[in-house]
Scaffold this active site. Structure first.
Site, PDB file in Angstrom:
ATOM      1  N   HIS A  79       0.813  -1.196   0.125  1.00 24.73           N
ATOM      2  CA  HIS A  79      -0.030   0.082  -0.087  1.00 24.73           C
ATOM      3  C   HIS A  79       1.002   1.033   0.052  1.00 24.73           C
ATOM      4  O   HIS A  79       2.194   1.277   0.231  1.00 24.73           O
ATOM      5  CB  HIS A  79      -0.999   0.091   1.037  1.00 24.73           C
ATOM      6  N   GLU A 172       3.245  -0.695   4.218  1.00 20.80           N
ATOM      7  CA  GLU A 172       2.791   0.523   3.496  1.00 20.80           C
ATOM      8  C   GLU A 172       4.363   1.153   3.179  1.00 20.80           C
ATOM      9  O   GLU A 172       5.011   1.367   4.126  1.00 20.80           O
ATOM     10  CB  GLU A 172       2.110   1.432   4.787  1.00 20.80           C
TER      11      GLU A 172
END
Length: 262
Positions: A79, A172
């Site tokens: 992400h 992330e």
């Protein structure tokens, strides 16, 4: 997983600080956030694939079929929006305010920390100033429990752990949700060794076969570590894998038939 969102989004200016967020990219063309479209772990213990697929977006259905028809052991989804390794659970039990941790939190922390340690920007949080204010950065050692960060219901990592044998974390890797193309070589440099070390963790723990008295592998047998509520099931060939941190463990296996196990 979301080509619609990618086509609708625009990349941030090169080296933008802070990054610009284009939240439209979170959703597909039907305006559905796919990382909130998986079956919820607290919605029951249905394991029938066809029942689980009902009402899901076509992208979610495709990924679910892929996950549930292959004996995956370890996975990660990537992400943007922060720089941190996030591990389950993403959601809490209904009515529960405290953080909802899994039976394998020790192993999940080790997986997340392994990835973070080999990514200097993640472990040191050296690029946190690029993240949009309010993302929660900086994160200690570059890791966080999902529900402790913010609650997400219907995430892919929770689905993997709750409905299959696979342990998945969410990575992330960029403050910018859609970083500038010229920055991609630097992202690869920062994440290359993390990816290699993370994938090698698939060999962490124990693996083996559950067979009958004739040495034939038994499918769908249950394998459980005493003291750990999360069991794994064997593959079509009787194989099992259970990711565990170093230590001494006692295993038991069982099946629904009267077959004698070995």
């Amino acid at each position: 997983m979301n080509p619609d969102g990618f086509e609708m989004s625009n990349f941030s200016p090169q080296n933008a600080s802070p990054c610009t967020h284009r939240s439209i990219a979170r959703k597909n063309n039907n305006r559905v956030d796919l990382n909130r479209n998986f079956p919820r772990v607290n919605s029951g213990h249905v394991k029938n694939l066809q029942l689980l697929l009902r009402g899901r977006q076509i992208e979610t259905q495709s990924v679910m079929k892929w996950i549930m028809t292959n004996p995956f052991v370890l996975s990660a989804n990537f992400h943007g929006g922060a720089v941190v390794a996030n591990f389950p659970w993403d959601s809490k039990k209904p009515g529960q305010e405290k953080v909802f941790l899994t039976a394998d939190t020790t192993s999940f922390r080790e997986l997340a920390l392994t990835y973070s340690k080999y990514n200097p920007t993640m472990f040191q949080q050296s690029t946190s100033e690029r993240c949009v204010p309010g993302t929660g950065a900086p994160f200690k050692n570059g890791i966080i429990n999902g529900a402790a960060w913010y609650e997400v219901r219907g995430s892919m990592q929770d689905f993997n752990y709750g409905f299959t044998n696979c342990m998945e974390i969410t990575l992330e890797v960029s403050c910018c949700k859609h970083p500038h193309p010229q920055e991609l070589p630097e992202f690869w440099k920062n994440n290359m060794y993390s990816i290699l070390h993370f994938t090698s963790m698939a060999h962490m723990g124990i693996k083996g076969l559950v067979v009958d008295e004739d040495g034939v592998g038994i499918s769908n047998a249950l394998v459980k570590v005493i003291g750990n509520a999360k069991f794994v099931t064997t593959s079509k060939r009787g194989e099992f894998w259970k990711l565990l941190s170093p230590g001494n463990y006692t295993l038991v296996s069982s099946t629904h038939c009267n077959t004698k196990l070995h």
